[in-house]
Motif scaffolding. Structure first.
Motif, PDB file in Angstrom:
ATOM      1  N   TYR A 269       0.824  -1.208   0.000  1.00 20.92           N
ATOM      2  CA  TYR A 269       0.000   0.000   0.000  1.00 20.92           C
ATOM      3  C   TYR A 269       0.862   1.264   0.000  1.00 20.92           C
ATOM      4  O   TYR A 269       0.652   2.182  -0.805  1.00 20.92           O
ATOM      5  CB  TYR A 269      -0.910  -0.024   1.225  1.00 20.92           C
ATOM      6  CG  TYR A 269      -1.658   1.253   1.503  1.00 20.92           C
ATOM      7  CD1 TYR A 269      -2.648   1.711   0.636  1.00 20.92           C
ATOM      8  CD2 TYR A 269      -1.386   2.008   2.650  1.00 20.92           C
ATOM      9  CE1 TYR A 269      -3.348   2.887   0.905  1.00 20.92           C
ATOM     10  CE2 TYR A 269      -2.076   3.171   2.930  1.00 20.92           C
ATOM     11  CZ  TYR A 269      -3.055   3.612   2.056  1.00 20.92           C
ATOM     12  OH  TYR A 269      -3.744   4.770   2.315  1.00 20.92           O
ATOM     13  N   LEU A 270       1.853   1.326   0.897  1.00 24.64           N
ATOM     14  CA  LEU A 270       2.701   2.511   0.986  1.00 24.64           C
ATOM     15  C   LEU A 270       3.510   2.717  -0.290  1.00 24.64           C
ATOM     16  O   LEU A 270       3.682   3.847  -0.764  1.00 24.64           O
ATOM     17  CB  LEU A 270       3.633   2.387   2.193  1.00 24.64           C
ATOM     18  CG  LEU A 270       2.959   2.398   3.571  1.00 24.64           C
ATOM     19  CD1 LEU A 270       3.980   2.138   4.670  1.00 24.64           C
ATOM     20  CD2 LEU A 270       2.244   3.722   3.821  1.00 24.64           C
ATOM     21  N   SER A 289      -6.118   2.879  -3.132  1.00 30.63           N
ATOM     22  CA  SER A 289      -6.511   4.160  -2.562  1.00 30.63           C
ATOM     23  C   SER A 289      -7.516   3.968  -1.427  1.00 30.63           C
ATOM     24  O   SER A 289      -8.374   3.090  -1.477  1.00 30.63           O
ATOM     25  CB  SER A 289      -7.126   5.065  -3.633  1.00 30.63           C
ATOM     26  OG  SER A 289      -7.582   6.281  -3.067  1.00 30.63           O
ATOM     27  N   ALA A 290      -7.407   4.837  -0.432  1.00 30.25           N
ATOM     28  CA  ALA A 290      -8.337   4.811   0.701  1.00 30.25           C
ATOM     29  C   ALA A 290      -9.444   5.841   0.557  1.00 30.25           C
ATOM     30  O   ALA A 290     -10.280   5.987   1.450  1.00 30.25           O
ATOM     31  CB  ALA A 290      -7.566   5.073   1.995  1.00 30.25           C
ATOM     32  N   LYS A 291      -9.486   6.534  -0.543  1.00 32.41           N
ATOM     33  CA  LYS A 291     -10.452   7.621  -0.721  1.00 32.41           C
ATOM     34  C   LYS A 291     -11.887   7.126  -0.537  1.00 32.41           C
ATOM     35  O   LYS A 291     -12.339   6.196  -1.195  1.00 32.41           O
ATOM     36  CB  LYS A 291     -10.293   8.237  -2.111  1.00 32.41           C
ATOM     37  CG  LYS A 291     -11.173   9.467  -2.323  1.00 32.41           C
ATOM     38  CD  LYS A 291     -10.887  10.122  -3.662  1.00 32.41           C
ATOM     39  CE  LYS A 291     -11.733  11.375  -3.840  1.00 32.41           C
ATOM     40  NZ  LYS A 291     -11.452  12.050  -5.132  1.00 32.41           N
ATOM     41  N   ILE A 312      -5.469   9.006   5.665  1.00 30.00           N
ATOM     42  CA  ILE A 312      -6.105  10.304   5.936  1.00 30.00           C
ATOM     43  C   ILE A 312      -5.848  11.263   4.782  1.00 30.00           C
ATOM     44  O   ILE A 312      -6.756  11.961   4.317  1.00 30.00           O
ATOM     45  CB  ILE A 312      -5.580  10.883   7.267  1.00 30.00           C
ATOM     46  CG1 ILE A 312      -6.103  10.041   8.440  1.00 30.00           C
ATOM     47  CG2 ILE A 312      -6.005  12.338   7.424  1.00 30.00           C
ATOM     48  CD1 ILE A 312      -5.524  10.433   9.782  1.00 30.00           C
ATOM     49  N   ARG A 313      -4.613  11.300   4.276  1.00 28.06           N
ATOM     50  CA  ARG A 313      -4.301  12.190   3.165  1.00 28.06           C
ATOM     51  C   ARG A 313      -5.020  11.784   1.884  1.00 28.06           C
ATOM     52  O   ARG A 313      -5.296  12.625   1.025  1.00 28.06           O
ATOM     53  CB  ARG A 313      -2.774  12.218   2.939  1.00 28.06           C
ATOM     54  CG  ARG A 313      -2.054  13.110   3.932  1.00 28.06           C
ATOM     55  CD  ARG A 313      -0.557  12.861   3.948  1.00 28.06           C
ATOM     56  NE  ARG A 313       0.124  13.794   4.833  1.00 28.06           N
ATOM     57  CZ  ARG A 313       0.095  13.717   6.162  1.00 28.06           C
ATOM     58  NH1 ARG A 313      -0.561  12.723   6.740  1.00 28.06           N
ATOM     59  NH2 ARG A 313       0.726  14.620   6.911  1.00 28.06           N
ATOM     60  N   GLN A 314      -5.300  10.520   1.732  1.00 28.10           N
ATOM     61  CA  GLN A 314      -6.023  10.065   0.549  1.00 28.10           C
ATOM     62  C   GLN A 314      -7.522  10.340   0.647  1.00 28.10           C
ATOM     63  O   GLN A 314      -8.234  10.181  -0.336  1.00 28.10           O
ATOM     64  CB  GLN A 314      -5.791   8.566   0.331  1.00 28.10           C
ATOM     65  CG  GLN A 314      -4.388   8.225  -0.136  1.00 28.10           C
ATOM     66  CD  GLN A 314      -4.195   6.736  -0.356  1.00 28.10           C
ATOM     67  OE1 GLN A 314      -4.957   5.921   0.159  1.00 28.10           O
ATOM     68  NE2 GLN A 314      -3.177   6.367  -1.112  1.00 28.10           N
ATOM     69  N   ASP A 402     -13.737  -1.275   4.168  1.00 32.63           N
ATOM     70  CA  ASP A 402     -13.627  -1.400   2.709  1.00 32.63           C
ATOM     71  C   ASP A 402     -12.182  -1.651   2.292  1.00 32.63           C
ATOM     72  O   ASP A 402     -11.914  -2.095   1.181  1.00 32.63           O
ATOM     73  CB  ASP A 402     -14.107  -0.110   2.018  1.00 32.63           C
ATOM     74  CG  ASP A 402     -15.494   0.299   2.443  1.00 32.63           C
ATOM     75  OD1 ASP A 402     -16.406  -0.534   2.329  1.00 32.63           O
ATOM     76  OD2 ASP A 402     -15.655   1.440   2.919  1.00 32.63           O
ATOM     77  N   LEU A 403     -11.247  -1.302   3.193  1.00 29.11           N
ATOM     78  CA  LEU A 403      -9.816  -1.461   2.917  1.00 29.11           C
ATOM     79  C   LEU A 403      -9.137  -1.893   4.201  1.00 29.11           C
ATOM     80  O   LEU A 403      -9.285  -1.237   5.240  1.00 29.11           O
ATOM     81  CB  LEU A 403      -9.205  -0.149   2.411  1.00 29.11           C
ATOM     82  CG  LEU A 403      -7.694  -0.124   2.159  1.00 29.11           C
ATOM     83  CD1 LEU A 403      -7.334  -1.075   1.018  1.00 29.11           C
ATOM     84  CD2 LEU A 403      -7.223   1.303   1.832  1.00 29.11           C
ATOM     85  N   VAL A 404      -8.409  -3.009   4.145  1.00 26.27           N
ATOM     86  CA  VAL A 404      -7.685  -3.521   5.312  1.00 26.27           C
ATOM     87  C   VAL A 404      -6.202  -3.597   4.974  1.00 26.27           C
ATOM     88  O   VAL A 404      -5.819  -4.139   3.927  1.00 26.27           O
ATOM     89  CB  VAL A 404      -8.200  -4.912   5.733  1.00 26.27           C
ATOM     90  CG1 VAL A 404      -7.388  -5.435   6.918  1.00 26.27           C
ATOM     91  CG2 VAL A 404      -9.681  -4.858   6.085  1.00 26.27           C
ATOM     92  N   LEU A 405      -5.376  -3.054   5.852  1.00 35.68           N
ATOM     93  CA  LEU A 405      -3.929  -3.020   5.641  1.00 35.68           C
ATOM     94  C   LEU A 405      -3.247  -3.796   6.763  1.00 35.68           C
ATOM     95  O   LEU A 405      -3.475  -3.515   7.949  1.00 35.68           O
ATOM     96  CB  LEU A 405      -3.429  -1.580   5.607  1.00 35.68           C
ATOM     97  CG  LEU A 405      -4.150  -0.684   4.579  1.00 35.68           C
ATOM     98  CD1 LEU A 405      -3.776   0.772   4.778  1.00 35.68           C
ATOM     99  CD2 LEU A 405      -3.834  -1.138   3.157  1.00 35.68           C
TER     100      LEU A 405
END
Length: 485
Positions: A269-270, A289-291, A312-314, A402-405
């Motif tokens: 992800y990063l 993307s985490a948007k 958060i930034r996304q 919706d997104l797991v890291l």
């Protein structure tokens, strides 16, 4: 120094940071520079200890205490307090190849072992180090150092992270023809694709690589060991090979639903985010993307915090971070006495940003994930957790996501990149007290040898490995030149 009791009379101050509500709209570094007057005041707090524990670089228990690079911290603190910036830079350069990296990416265990912290608060060592090296670049004191003589021997360094770059730098200055091989399209290892841009802007990594190239080091990107080139080929073409390939094999979770879409290792992800930022700027969306999504980060360490800040930034809808441990103490615990660098509760940059954006700390403690849930399209929709205090699962909780890291650490090296090299517990094994592997002429250093650790340990290993390679090749060359009896 200004006074013998400045460490008491002058209060510790941290450099200002861009307001959390504003900085989440940018990918720029959030830590701002000290004004010179304040910087000199902070440097004057150094006690100039006769035995400076800040530079001892030891493991006490599992904690790094002091600086593993053995930086001459009291010396350059004194020079900075006196305004002798170029002299301070020269002292810093004696032990540290890349202060612009350590002063941004290192968690500063030196400060946890600062003697001033016993009676007051520790010196802001990390901020002073950054000010010294940034000024050195601004003033033009840093210029290519071209070795005066080459010895005709060739060394290959596989991996361009902190360990690899440090070893390459030292070997090059010792007169070797050095080639650095990197599997990615850009150099820097985790400095480039593992640490987000807001903690270390990639222009600083690229600037240093450009300088190393100007000093004579050859860099080859998109070259993966075991795929594009083999160890046997490197061994044939070079007099010595150093493996600094990192411990990039990430820990995963073998629980129901792991194969659902929308679940990723943290580093994947990063990397995707940083690569998109470098290739396209802030236009468009990265591959992951985490948007607009509900994000859950599994893992309570620094990598997990970086995932929180990136999400958060996304523009994520929400973000929660699970940790298997409890909340850290706010004051030094009895089992971590000075000079141990204590594990303390802090409001890391990512958590401060979460407070500003969502009004709460994203961290949840003593949490164990037992299963992922998904929809008919095979996409993750949530997960199930239990407290660690409830092994039978009577207190199950369901979380939407919706997104797991997954940021639960690293297992060691990728087996495909270490053919013929002995491994133990996923790490490259070296001879006792040595950096040489079971294959003569092939060495290993950094995370691939010691496991995932701090940038300063990787750089220390790079320096020591380079010294051992120099000794090995010098003795080998000497033996070759001996006349036969």
């Amino acid at each position: 120094m200004r006074g013998t009791t400045d460490f008491i009379e002058q209060k510790r101050e941290k450099p200002k940071e861009l307001d959390a509500a504003k900085r989440v709209a940018t990918w720029k570094e959030y830590v701002q520079a000290f004004p010179e007057a304040k910087l000199r005041t902070q440097a004057s707090r150094c006690m100039e200890c006769g035995t400076p524990f800040c530079q001892m670089g030891e493991l006490i228990g599992r904690q790094t205490s002091g600086c593993p690079l053995y930086n001459l911290i009291p010396e350059w603190n004194t020079l900075a307090a006196q305004g002798k910036w170029e002299e301070a830079y020269q002292r810093l350069l004696l032990t540290n190849n890349f202060p612009e990296f350590t002063s941004r990416a290192c968690p500063a265990p030196c400060e946890g072992s600062c003697t001033a912290g016993l009676v007051s608060e520790p010196v802001t060592i990390k901020s002073i180090e950054r000010a010294i090296i940034d000024r050195a670049w601004e003033e033009g004191w840093i210029k290519p150092r071209i070795p005066l003589k080459r010895n005709g021997l060739k060394a290959a360094v596989v991996g361009s992270g902190p360990a690899g770059l440090t070893a390459a730098d030292d070997l090059n200055q010792a007169g070797y023809d050095v080639t650095v091989f990197e599997k990615e399209d850009r150099f820097g290892g985790l400095l480039m694709y593992g640490i987000p841009n807001m903690k270390i802007e990639k222009q600083y990594v690229e600037r240093r690589v450009d300088l190393l190239q100007a000093e004579g080091i050859t860099f080859k990107a998109n070259t993966e060991i075991g795929k594009d080139i083999t160890l046997d080929e490197l061994e044939s073409a070079f007099d010595a090979v150093l493996l600094c390939i990192g411990a990039e094999k990430q820990r995963d979770m073998d629980i129901p639903g792991r194969d659902l879409k929308g679940i990723y290792p943290a580093m994947e992800y990063l990397k995707a985010n940083t690569k998109h930022l470098l290739d396209h700027g802030e236009n468009g969306e990265p591959q992951i993307s985490a948007k607009g999504k509900k994000v859950i980060v599994i893992g309570g360490g620094d990598t997990g915090a970086d995932c929180v800040a990136t999400a958060i930034r996304q523009g994520c809808k929400s973000v929660v971070q699970f940790g298997k441990h409890g909340e850290l103490p706010k004051e030094r615990p009895e089992h971590e006495p000075w000079p141990v660098n204590p594990s303390l509760f802090t409001l890391d940059y990512a958590y401060e940003e979460s407070f500003k954006v969502f009004g709460e700390d994203p961290r949840q403690y003593y949490i164990q994930t037992t299963a992922f849930h998904g929809n008919e399209n095979g996409e993750v929709t949530g997960l199930v957790t239990v407290p660690f205090s409830d092994p039978r699962g009577a207190e199950q909780q369901v979380w939407e996501a919706d997104l797991v890291l997954i940021a639960i650490g690293f297992q060691g090296v990728d087996d495909s990149k270490s053919a013929g090299i002995e491994l133990q517990n996923g790490l490259i094994q070296t001879l006792p007290g040595s950096f040489q592997t079971n294959r003569e002429g092939i060495f290993a250093a950094g995370d691939a040898k010691r496991g995932a650790s701090l940038i300063v340990w990787a750089m220390q290993e790079g320096k020591k490995a380079a010294k051992e390679i120099d000794l090995y090749l010098s003795q080998k060359d000497k033996a070759t030149c001996q006349p036969s009896a």
